[in-house]
Motif scaffolding. Structure first.
Motif, PDB file in Angstrom:
ATOM      1  N   CYS A  90       0.854  -1.189   0.000  1.00 22.45           N
ATOM      2  CA  CYS A  90       0.000   0.000   0.000  1.00 22.45           C
ATOM      3  C   CYS A  90       0.895   1.246   0.000  1.00 22.45           C
ATOM      4  O   CYS A  90       2.130   1.128   0.027  1.00 22.45           O
ATOM      5  N   LEU A  91       0.296   2.399  -0.023  1.00 19.13           N
ATOM      6  CA  LEU A  91       1.069   3.633  -0.177  1.00 19.13           C
ATOM      7  C   LEU A  91       2.031   3.856   0.991  1.00 19.13           C
ATOM      8  O   LEU A  91       3.144   4.343   0.805  1.00 19.13           O
ATOM      9  N   ARG A  92       1.605   3.476   2.177  1.00 16.45           N
ATOM     10  CA  ARG A  92       2.506   3.675   3.327  1.00 16.45           C
ATOM     11  C   ARG A  92       3.760   2.814   3.193  1.00 16.45           C
ATOM     12  O   ARG A  92       4.854   3.233   3.593  1.00 16.45           O
ATOM     13  N   GLN A 108      -3.879  11.304  10.428  1.00 19.07           N
ATOM     14  CA  GLN A 108      -3.146  10.230  11.075  1.00 19.07           C
ATOM     15  C   GLN A 108      -4.138   9.085  11.228  1.00 19.07           C
ATOM     16  O   GLN A 108      -5.131   9.212  11.947  1.00 19.07           O
ATOM     17  N   ASP A 109      -3.898   8.012  10.520  1.00 23.25           N
ATOM     18  CA  ASP A 109      -4.814   6.861  10.506  1.00 23.25           C
ATOM     19  C   ASP A 109      -6.253   7.320  10.266  1.00 23.25           C
ATOM     20  O   ASP A 109      -6.519   8.014   9.311  1.00 23.25           O
ATOM     21  N   ASP A 110      -7.155   6.965  11.196  1.00 24.12           N
ATOM     22  CA  ASP A 110      -8.559   7.328  10.936  1.00 24.12           C
ATOM     23  C   ASP A 110      -8.866   8.780  11.275  1.00 24.12           C
ATOM     24  O   ASP A 110      -9.964   9.260  11.003  1.00 24.12           O
ATOM     25  N   LYS A 111      -7.915   9.483  11.876  1.00 29.38           N
ATOM     26  CA  LYS A 111      -8.154  10.906  12.183  1.00 29.38           C
ATOM     27  C   LYS A 111      -7.739  11.730  10.966  1.00 29.38           C
ATOM     28  O   LYS A 111      -6.635  12.262  10.895  1.00 29.38           O
ATOM     29  N   SER A 112      -8.606  11.765  10.011  1.00 28.19           N
ATOM     30  CA  SER A 112      -8.300  12.467   8.768  1.00 28.19           C
ATOM     31  C   SER A 112      -9.615  12.838   8.118  1.00 28.19           C
ATOM     32  O   SER A 112     -10.635  12.191   8.355  1.00 28.19           O
ATOM     33  N   ILE A 119      -1.724  12.096   1.916  1.00 26.51           N
ATOM     34  CA  ILE A 119      -0.835  13.124   1.355  1.00 26.51           C
ATOM     35  C   ILE A 119       0.422  13.126   2.218  1.00 26.51           C
ATOM     36  O   ILE A 119       0.330  13.036   3.446  1.00 26.51           O
ATOM     37  N   ALA A 120       1.559  13.229   1.583  1.00 24.29           N
ATOM     38  CA  ALA A 120       2.798  13.299   2.370  1.00 24.29           C
ATOM     39  C   ALA A 120       3.813  14.164   1.646  1.00 24.29           C
ATOM     40  O   ALA A 120       3.860  14.187   0.415  1.00 24.29           O
ATOM     41  N   ARG A 121       4.577  14.881   2.431  1.00 24.49           N
ATOM     42  CA  ARG A 121       5.754  15.549   1.870  1.00 24.49           C
ATOM     43  C   ARG A 121       6.904  14.586   2.096  1.00 24.49           C
ATOM     44  O   ARG A 121       7.126  14.116   3.208  1.00 24.49           O
ATOM     45  N   GLY A 145      -4.351   0.559   3.140  1.00 25.55           N
ATOM     46  CA  GLY A 145      -3.996   0.197   4.507  1.00 25.55           C
ATOM     47  C   GLY A 145      -4.151  -1.264   4.837  1.00 25.55           C
ATOM     48  O   GLY A 145      -4.584  -1.596   5.938  1.00 25.55           O
ATOM     49  N   HIS A 146      -3.805  -2.145   3.921  1.00 21.71           N
ATOM     50  CA  HIS A 146      -3.871  -3.602   4.164  1.00 21.71           C
ATOM     51  C   HIS A 146      -5.211  -4.006   4.744  1.00 21.71           C
ATOM     52  O   HIS A 146      -5.285  -4.754   5.723  1.00 21.71           O
ATOM     53  N   GLY A 147      -6.267  -3.471   4.206  1.00 18.09           N
ATOM     54  CA  GLY A 147      -7.614  -3.885   4.612  1.00 18.09           C
ATOM     55  C   GLY A 147      -8.180  -3.147   5.809  1.00 18.09           C
ATOM     56  O   GLY A 147      -9.191  -3.574   6.357  1.00 18.09           O
ATOM     57  N   ASP A 148      -7.563  -2.039   6.234  1.00 13.17           N
ATOM     58  CA  ASP A 148      -8.148  -1.240   7.337  1.00 13.17           C
ATOM     59  C   ASP A 148      -9.565  -0.823   6.950  1.00 13.17           C
ATOM     60  O   ASP A 148      -9.760  -0.234   5.887  1.00 13.17           O
ATOM     61  N   GLU A 149     -10.499  -1.097   7.828  1.00 13.43           N
ATOM     62  CA  GLU A 149     -11.915  -0.829   7.518  1.00 13.43           C
ATOM     63  C   GLU A 149     -12.150   0.657   7.210  1.00 13.43           C
ATOM     64  O   GLU A 149     -12.840   1.007   6.258  1.00 13.43           O
TER      65      GLU A 149
END
Lengths: 754, 216
Positions: A90-92, A108-112, A119-121, A145-149
């Motif tokens: 995955c992208l990470r 950050q994870d689900d806090k987005s 998005i990343a610099r 995210g490897h299947g993160d719900e």
């Protein structure tokens, strides 16, 4: 012993993965691996330590060998299962392994705002001699995210795409390249502001003119969701990825005419996956991507470090190439921008070179032009054009002479004339002011002395009622009457139960009333000819490019017959009609998508006709009207060739608007999916005829993908207006008057009549 | 006094409603592919957007207008003799047997047992503070009200007025409005149950909830 157990555990994982990929297919190799592994597990307790080690090594070698063998047997649908597998990179993983350093931005994870858009610099460190160079990039992509719900499998909501666009613009300000990673099965199809379709259209429009290099990597490229970040200068694709107009399941549901979420048979899905020609190799063959990045057998997983190294190299190389093609050394540009990379550059190790990725102002302009040219040429020739090369040459000569004529009329002579006019106006205004100041004291004295008599006209204006101005409405006398008006029958308004509308007689309804319920104002669908012959000045329509014909570029089974049937039924050769016409002698270019031709779906021929119309309008300084009589989306049978029309046509629109044109879109009946999410939705002036439905995905797709039940009026024009997707709703009987109004009040600087 | 048990027994004897489907307009009838005892569905979906089962088409001026089932149930009678005939509006076409649901049975009982106090005009309604405190403390079924008692505050366009209750004495059995929501004129605000009937009503409602078997 622990070491052997770990290895055994890993082998079991590898076998489970293989089984997932081949999804219950009876494969001899898979069975053999299972037997050998079971046998080893049964005997492992009796073996000595030495025997165990050698046996497990042999097993690992066998697995590696068999994986290579199985890799050659992968079908397109197996590849779909690979990209959707939770073990897929995955992208990470890419951020961790490809870039030297990165900071995630805005979540950050689900806090987005949308965890499926990341998005990343980041920066890549390159070495020249002893000096280290950190080259910053903006990384944007969907995160599965490897299947993160909470990641929604990479299905990005409209605000996620808006966030991506925001940071593309940040990259433009900071003059750093953008690397986008496409890991999406499709966009999350909801209409809440900014709206799935409208936001993708906005992204495409902005990317069409983004003045920094963009390199895209496709792993899972699902239709509109992929296009939202996929319009790039270099498009790489992972060898086990897919890039398609629709998921194979969606295509199977359409092919099998399934409704209400009924699942298609696996064989049909498999067949559709094959016909969609969506693998990396297919897309490379069709010229829709630039390069394939090879993955390890059965797809890349997070522990394939060599793959990340090669991806890093390819990314650096692609970015270098984009940058170098914009540099001012023409010789260098020529060497790099060849369609096939020269052999001498095959083993180019990007780690050993440093190319600055920031661009000068001129290079940035050149970059945009190159990008626009690149997309203009994609899917070229995948339509039928019976014109001879002589005809085409004549057309070209005609176009060039129009260019020259316009250069003289509008640029050389026209501009001078305008400047002269401005100067005369200014002098005139100054002289009037001067005279006024000199004579005003005398006139005010005489006015006071003798009083003033109101002039007759002013007196009339003040004492009589104003009269209704001629606004172009025809008061029920139409030049063209729909064939529906010839039927002797009554018609019930769909709102009859709600508003108590009385039945209407078809000759009245489809004749005098122009298909509008006299009680509630509901607009019944009318054929596109009603619009063509009632809106424009009589006899002003001049069709062009009518020879361009839709075809079956992927040789989709049975599609030739369906296409032929549509051609015979409608008398059209494609779903797009392009013509020049006038309203009150103001000439304009019109591209009309006819719902009667395969649901108004857009394929290569339609895209080409639309683009040609835009280019013609740009050349002749005409305003453009896209009248969408109806569109069901991109034509799935044309696969990625169809979906590429989204960026291709949007780029055309961008060039046209930047050149100072007026691009109006008018929706009628039903308009959905790809075209709305690109070259239609990007217009700053979009209007809908009353009772129109428009949006990204229909009710069934929304229910199927999101599980949400949507109200029946979810796609109504009124709702679209409330959400800010369109700028107004027009009554069908007022189209002409409204267009007239739009022509004089809207639009850019470069229109012939302004 | 109302005998609720007897009422329930009566409902149990005939646990269905008969819905007569009449032609809403004149025209030529053609029945859909249905027969007696066939199950039919009423409008469904969250917004009742899925129409009920097609029962017949009544064609007028070449316009085949559909007649659909308004409720879930079974077809009891079809007037097949009308097939192909030109009929007047209001002619019975079929009779549906609609089996009562738990909620419908409870509604029938409550309609008989409760006194409904309706909103006199469109406004927002609140209980007066003293009653509100009691409701918060012990629930609305503990609040005893009598004719002429100040019960509501009627609020509309920044105008507030006290609204006294008028009707028989009893306990508030159910509240039909919610905080800060407008209630239209004529819509019920509360249902009042005479105190002596309260245990019986509660018992019958509980029995219906537990025992009533909804038939298809």
């Amino acid at each position: 012993m622990i070491d052997v157990e770990k290895k055994l555990h890993r082998l079991n994982d590898r076998l489970a993965y293989i089984k997932d990929i081949f999804a219950g297919k009876q494969n001899e190799a898979v069975r053999m691996l299972q037997v050998r592994l079971d046998d080893f597990q049964a005997r492992v307790a009796e073996m000595s330590a030495q025997e165990r080690l050698s046996a497990i090594s042999a097993m690992e070698e066998l697995f590696t060998f068999m994986e290579q063998k199985l890799d050659e047997q992968l079908s397109p649908m197996d590849k779909v299962r690979i990209v959707r597998h939770p073990q897929r990179i995955c992208l990470r993983d890419i951020l961790e392994n490809v870039y030297d350093n990165y900071t995630e931005i805005g979540g950050q994870d689900d806090k987005s705002i949308d965890p499926s858009m990341l998005i990343a610099r980041a920066y890549i460190t390159r070495r020249r001699g002893k000096a280290l160079h950190n080259q910053p990039v903006m990384v944007i992509g969907q995160e599965t995210g490897h299947g993160d719900e909470f990641r929604n499998g990479g299905s990005v909501k409209p605000w996620g795409n808006a966030k991506a666009l925001q940071y593309m613009k940040v990259a433009e300000i900071e003059n750093i390249p953008v690397h986008t990673f496409v890991f999406t099965p499709g966009s999350y199809p909801i209409e809440d502001y900014p709206g799935a379709a409208q936001q993708i259209a906005r992204n495409l429009y902005e990317m069409a003119g983004l003045k920094v290099p963009i390199v895209a990597v496709f792993s899972e490229g699902g239709s509109g969701g992929a296009e939202a970040i996929g319009l790039a200068d270099r498009r790489l694709m992972l060898s086990h990825g897919y890039y398609s107009v629709i998921s194979p399941e969606g295509a199977a549901a359409i092919e099998g005419r399934l409704r209400d979420g009924t699942r298609a048979a696996p064989e049909l899905i498999e067949r559709c996956a094959l016909q969609l020609k969506m693998t990396a190799q297919d897309n490379l063959r069709h010229g829709l991507i630039d390069q394939v990045v090879e993955e390890p057998p059965l797809g890349a997983k997070p522990y394939h470090y060599e793959f990340f190294q090669s991806l890093r190299n390819e990314l650096m190389r692609a970015t270098d190439e984009v940058v170098l093609t914009t540099r001012s050394f023409a010789l260098l540009r020529g060497a790099i921008s060849q369609p096939h990379r020269p052999k001498s550059l095959e083993n180019y190790n990007a780690e050993n070179f440093v190319t600055r990725w920031s661009l000068s102002t001129k290079a940035r302009d050149r970059l945009v032009v190159l990008r626009q040219k690149k997309f203009r040429n994609l899917s070229n020739g995948r339509w039928i054009d019976p014109r001879t090369s002589f005809d085409l040459m004549l057309t070209k000569i005609q176009a060039t002479s129009t260019d020259l004529l316009n250069l003289f009329r509008h640029d050389l002579w026209g501009r001078r004339k305008k400047q002269l006019g401005y100067a005369v106006e200014e002098m005139d205004a100054g002289a009037r002011m001067l005279l006024h100041r000199i004579f005003n004291p005398f006139f005010s004295f005489t006015r006071e002395l003798f009083g003033t008599k109101p002039r007759a006209k002013i007196a009339e204006e003040l004492t009589t009622l104003s009269s209704w101005e001629e606004d172009g409405s025809k008061n029920g006398t139409w030049s063209y009457i729909s064939s529906k008006a010839k039927e002797d029958r009554a018609v019930t308004c769909p709102n009859a139960a709600k508003y108590g509308c009385l039945d209407l007689w078809a000759p009245d309804l489809f004749g005098e009333f122009a298909g509008v319920c006299t009680h509630c104002g509901y607009h019944f669908p009318m054929g596109y000819k009603w619009f063509m012959y009632n809106v424009f000045d009589p006899g002003s329509i001049r069709e062009f490019n009518q020879e361009i014909e839709a075809t079956n570029p992927l040789n989709w089974d049975g599609f030739d017959a369906k296409l032929e049937q549509a051609k015979q039924k409608t008398g059209l050769k494609s779903g797009c009609i392009t013509f020049e016409a006038s309203i009150n002698n103001t000439r304009m270019c019109v591209a009309l998508l006819a719902a009667s031709f395969r649901g108004g779906s857009v394929g290569v021929a339609e895209g080409e006709k639309f683009l040609s119309a835009i280019e013609r309008a740009q050349r002749k300084r005409l305003p453009v009207l896209a009248y969408v009589h109806g569109t069901a989306g991109i034509r799935i049978q044309e696969g990625t060739n169809g979906v590429i029309q989204m960026p291709r046509c949007t780029i055309g629109v961008r060039r046209y608007i930047d050149a100072g044109g007026l691009y109006l879109v008018v929706y009628d009946t039903n308009s959905y999916a790809g075209p709305v999410a690109s070259f239609l939705g990007c217009s700053p002036y979009q209007f809908a005829i009353r009772s129109t439905n428009l949006g990204f995905a229909g009710r069934g797709v929304i229910k199927e993908t999101t599980g949400l039940d949507i109200p029946p009026d979810y796609h109504d024009a009124e709702k679209a207006l409330s959400r800010g997707h369109i700028q107004g709703i027009w009554d069908r009987r007022d189209i002409r008057a409204n267009l007239q109004q739009a022509l004089v009040t809207m639009g850019g600087r470069n229109l012939y009549y302004k | 006094m109302l005998d609720i048990s007897k009422l329930l027994e009566e409902i149990k004897q005939t646990p269905f409603d008969k819905v007569e489907i009449v032609s809403p307009w004149c025209g030529r009838v053609s029945f859909a592919d249905i027969k007696e005892e066939d199950p039919v569905a009423g409008p469904s979906g969250n917004w009742l957007e899925v129409p009920g089962t097609l029962l017949a088409n009544v064609e007028r001026e070449h316009n085949p207008k559909p007649v659909r089932a308004p409720e879930k149930g079974r077809i009891e009678i079809i007037h097949n003799e009308l097939e192909g005939q030109f009929i007047e509006a209001g002619t019975p076409l079929l009779t549906l047997k609609h089996f009562l649901t738990k909620q419908e049975v409870i509604q029938i009982i409550l309609k008989q047992a409760l006194h409904l106090f309706n909103a006199p005009e469109r406004a927002k309604y609140y209980f007066v503070p003293e009653v509100d405190v009691k409701i918060r403390a012990a629930g609305h079924r503990s609040v005893r009200i009598a004719n002429g008692m100040d019960l509501f505050i009627m609020s509309r366009m920044k105008r507030e007025a006290i609204l006294p209750y008028s009707g028989p004495e009893g306990l508030i059995y159910s509240v039909y409005f919610s905080h800060n929501e407008n209630v239209g004129a004529g819509e019920p605000l509360i249902g009042v149950c005479p105190e002596e009937l309260m245990p019986i009503v509660e018992d019958v409602v509980a029995r219906v909830q537990a025992e009533w078997e909804e038939q298809e």
